[in-house]
Design a protein around this motif. Structure first.
Motif, PDB file in Angstrom:
ATOM      1  N   GLY A  73       7.166  32.035 -26.829  1.00  0.00           N
ATOM      2  CA  GLY A  73       6.146  31.265 -27.919  1.00  0.00           C
ATOM      3  C   GLY A  73       7.029  29.982 -28.906  1.00  0.00           C
ATOM      4  O   GLY A  73       8.195  30.914 -28.508  1.00  0.00           O
ATOM      5  N   LEU A 137      -0.456  27.149 -34.190  1.00  0.00           N
ATOM      6  CA  LEU A 137      -0.134  28.238 -33.152  1.00  0.00           C
ATOM      7  C   LEU A 137      -0.519  27.650 -31.973  1.00  0.00           C
ATOM      8  O   LEU A 137      -1.208  28.157 -31.240  1.00  0.00           O
ATOM      9  CB  LEU A 137      -1.035  29.273 -34.396  1.00  0.00           C
ATOM     10  N   THR A 142       5.414  30.454 -32.633  1.00  0.00           N
ATOM     11  CA  THR A 142       4.605  31.844 -33.650  1.00  0.00           C
ATOM     12  C   THR A 142       5.330  32.522 -34.373  1.00  0.00           C
ATOM     13  O   THR A 142       5.039  33.103 -34.908  1.00  0.00           O
ATOM     14  CB  THR A 142       4.791  32.881 -31.397  1.00  0.00           C
ATOM     15  N   THR A 143       7.094  31.175 -33.974  1.00  0.00           N
ATOM     16  CA  THR A 143       7.726  32.271 -35.536  1.00  0.00           C
ATOM     17  C   THR A 143       8.501  30.808 -36.337  1.00  0.00           C
ATOM     18  O   THR A 143       8.480  29.658 -35.662  1.00  0.00           O
ATOM     19  CB  THR A 143       8.713  32.244 -34.595  1.00  0.00           C
ATOM     20  N   ILE A 173       1.515  33.668 -37.238  1.00  0.00           N
ATOM     21  CA  ILE A 173       2.409  33.226 -37.335  1.00  0.00           C
ATOM     22  C   ILE A 173       4.000  33.946 -37.990  1.00  0.00           C
ATOM     23  O   ILE A 173       2.839  34.619 -39.730  1.00  0.00           O
ATOM     24  CB  ILE A 173       2.471  31.949 -37.935  1.00  0.00           C
ATOM     25  N   ASP A 174       4.685  33.996 -38.079  1.00  0.00           N
ATOM     26  CA  ASP A 174       5.793  35.281 -38.635  1.00  0.00           C
ATOM     27  C   ASP A 174       6.624  34.227 -39.977  1.00  0.00           C
ATOM     28  O   ASP A 174       7.037  33.055 -38.989  1.00  0.00           O
ATOM     29  CB  ASP A 174       6.895  35.871 -37.843  1.00  0.00           C
ATOM     30  N   VAL A 368      12.817  37.562 -30.675  1.00  0.00           N
ATOM     31  CA  VAL A 368      11.147  36.759 -30.048  1.00  0.00           C
ATOM     32  C   VAL A 368      12.322  36.357 -29.296  1.00  0.00           C
ATOM     33  O   VAL A 368      13.804  35.727 -29.367  1.00  0.00           O
ATOM     34  CB  VAL A 368      10.899  36.043 -31.216  1.00  0.00           C
ATOM     35  N   GLN A 376       9.468  41.128 -28.836  1.00  0.00           N
ATOM     36  CA  GLN A 376       7.893  41.286 -29.074  1.00  0.00           C
ATOM     37  C   GLN A 376       6.912  39.763 -28.427  1.00  0.00           C
ATOM     38  O   GLN A 376       7.619  39.182 -27.294  1.00  0.00           O
ATOM     39  CB  GLN A 376       8.386  40.454 -30.931  1.00  0.00           C
ATOM     40  N   ASP A 378       5.055  38.001 -27.645  1.00  0.00           N
ATOM     41  CA  ASP A 378       4.972  36.159 -28.724  1.00  0.00           C
ATOM     42  C   ASP A 378       5.397  35.438 -26.968  1.00  0.00           C
ATOM     43  O   ASP A 378       6.069  34.656 -26.856  1.00  0.00           O
ATOM     44  CB  ASP A 378       5.864  35.996 -29.301  1.00  0.00           C
ATOM     45  N   VAL A 402      -2.423  32.082 -26.400  1.00  0.00           N
ATOM     46  CA  VAL A 402      -1.101  32.131 -26.827  1.00  0.00           C
ATOM     47  C   VAL A 402      -1.331  33.329 -27.651  1.00  0.00           C
ATOM     48  O   VAL A 402      -2.224  34.046 -28.004  1.00  0.00           O
ATOM     49  CB  VAL A 402      -1.218  31.359 -28.848  1.00  0.00           C
ATOM     50  N   LYS A 404       0.526  36.787 -29.702  1.00  0.00           N
ATOM     51  CA  LYS A 404       1.211  37.346 -31.236  1.00  0.00           C
ATOM     52  C   LYS A 404       1.360  39.114 -31.184  1.00  0.00           C
ATOM     53  O   LYS A 404       0.295  38.670 -31.385  1.00  0.00           O
ATOM     54  CB  LYS A 404       0.636  35.922 -32.089  1.00  0.00           C
ATOM     55  N   LYS A 405       2.319  39.052 -30.944  1.00  0.00           N
ATOM     56  CA  LYS A 405       2.497  40.969 -30.890  1.00  0.00           C
ATOM     57  C   LYS A 405       1.278  41.285 -29.975  1.00  0.00           C
ATOM     58  O   LYS A 405       1.023  41.941 -30.384  1.00  0.00           O
ATOM     59  CB  LYS A 405       2.647  41.130 -32.615  1.00  0.00           C
TER      60      LYS A 405
END
Ligand SMILES: [Zn+2]
Length: 417
Positions: A73, A137, A142-143, A173-174, A368, A376, A378, A402, A404-405
């Motif tokens: 990501g 996203l 993703t981050t 999203i982080d 990531v 992770q 992502d 996508v 995510k985690k």
């Protein structure tokens, strides 16, 4: 047979970037991307379980990636995510040839966004920023690093940092928070920038204690903050455990990049008018150059950062959107195109800049930015046969899925979160 929560099967290319977590990458080529053709990725408990060809792992959930590209990501390491209102009216001024600093002097720019942001309550800021995050996203990010900086006083800067924290807790999203109260001089401190820096420094202990920010950033620029003021704030921030970042050499060269090298900043941003000696200095000091090609594009400026010279001088480069009311894009895919067409970065350099080097620029490279067992999960799936299509086929969204985690949050280009 081991089982996984999810398997991505038979991708035309899996861009793993394996072995890149230790230090920011320089001297990038196709080998760096560590591509597996016809590759699979297995995901379990939010992490990457295994990557390779014909994995002998079972799963109830398999996504066929035939003909597609799988990659980490995107990491967007420089955004001003939280603001109220918009500034589409400034386009006309730009078309008339007004510069950024002229628009600012006429009460536009950051000042205008500050007014709207101070008026907005947390709920409004959350709603507006969530919409941007949703778009990010969908476009495969993703981050995201998010800076404060449209509050420009104690209460409103804290309000913004709390909004970032709340969004991090509620959105897939982080978010990595950066305190950038020193983004501009607010009207109440006009003519007294040193007093304003004192105020910003007085906020650091509280911000650090409440864990409201990991980094501190400042706009080192003509008519904004001097090199000396930047040094005073950033050294104080470091003493309180915050990493240093600096907006340097965007319009005028005030030596912000020298400062970045001298204080060991994790990154220096913009760098449109940086000279070769400064590049060398930052390369030697390990300062990552975060390049924001969307900004000169939106400002209709001729000065794009000299990415090739930076690379020759030993700098590692990351790419970011700079998402803000003056340069409003959520798309790292668009930034990758601009990086290739306007900064003359290679597609490989741009992919690294938008993933693992971006993760290094926000101290997340262990978590990531690459597709390797233990990291992770992502991951994004793009409906293109290879990564070169990313810059080449521009202005559209190639992202189809996508993860995510480990959770599928976008499927068939639609949100499922
Ligand atoms: Zn910025």
């Amino acid at each position: 047979m081991t089982s996984a929560d999810l398997i991505l099967k038979n991708a035309n290319q899996v861009i793993t970037l394996a072995g890149t977590s230790d230090r920011p990458l320089k001297g990038i080529d196709t080998n760096t991307l560590n591509i597996i053709e016809g590759g699979d990725v297995a995901v379990k408990d939010g992490l990457i379980l295994e990557v390779g060809k014909d994995l002998q792992i079972g799963s109830d959930k398999v996504i066929d990636c035939t003909g597609k590209t799988v990659m980490p990501g995107f990491v967007d390491p420089h955004t001003h995510l939280i603001f109220a209102g918009s500034r589409e009216n400034e386009l006309g001024m730009k078309l008339e040839g007004k510069t950024y600093l002229e628009i600012l002097a006429a009460g536009g720019g950051i000042q205008r966004s500050m007014g709207a942001t101070r008026k907005a309550d947390k709920a409004q800021l959350m709603t507006e920023a969530k919409k941007r995050l949703d778009t990010m996203l969908l476009f495969g990010t993703t981050t995201v690093e998010a800076k404060s900086g449209y509050g420009l006083n104690r209460d409103h800067e804290i309000k913004i940092l709390e909004v970032i924290q709340a969004l991090d807790e509620t959105h897939p999203i982080d978010l990595i928070p950066t305190f950038m109260g020193a983004h501009s001089i607010p009207p109440e401190h006009k003519g007294n920038p040193d007093g304003f820096i004192d105020l910003m420094i007085s906020m650091l202990p509280g911000i650090s204690e409440m864990k409201l920010a990991e980094f501190c950033d400042i706009f080192c620029e003509k008519n904004v903050f001097t090199r000396e003021q930047s040094e005073r704030l950033l050294r104080a921030a470091q003493e309180h455990g915050l990493g240093a970042k600096i907006h340097a050499d965007e319009i005028e060269n005030l030596g912000g990049s020298d400062l970045a090298a001298e204080i060991g900043a994790i990154s220096a941003e913009h760098l449109a008018v940086t000279n070769d000696m400064q590049m060398k200095k930052m390369g030697d000091a390990g300062v990552i150059g975060v390049l924001l090609p969307g900004t000169p594009y939106a400002l209709m400026e001729e000065h794009y950062p000299r990415a090739r010279a930076m690379i020759e001088n030993g700098m590692a480069l990351a790419l970011a959107t700079d998402l803000n009311p003056n340069c409003w894009t959520e798309s790292m895919q668009f930034i990758i195109s601009l990086a290739c067409y306007n900064l003359k970065m290679t597609p490989e350099e741009a992919v690294v800049g938008a993933t693992i080097n971006a993760a290094h620029a926000i101290n997340r490279s262990r978590v990531v930015g690459s597709i390797e067992a233990g990291k992770q999960a992502d991951i994004i799936v793009l409906d293109i046969p290879n990564y070169e299509h990313l810059p080449y086929h521009f202005g559209v969204n190639h992202v189809e899925t996508v993860i995510k985690k480990g959770d599928i949050v976008v499927y068939d280009s639609r949100p499922v979160f």
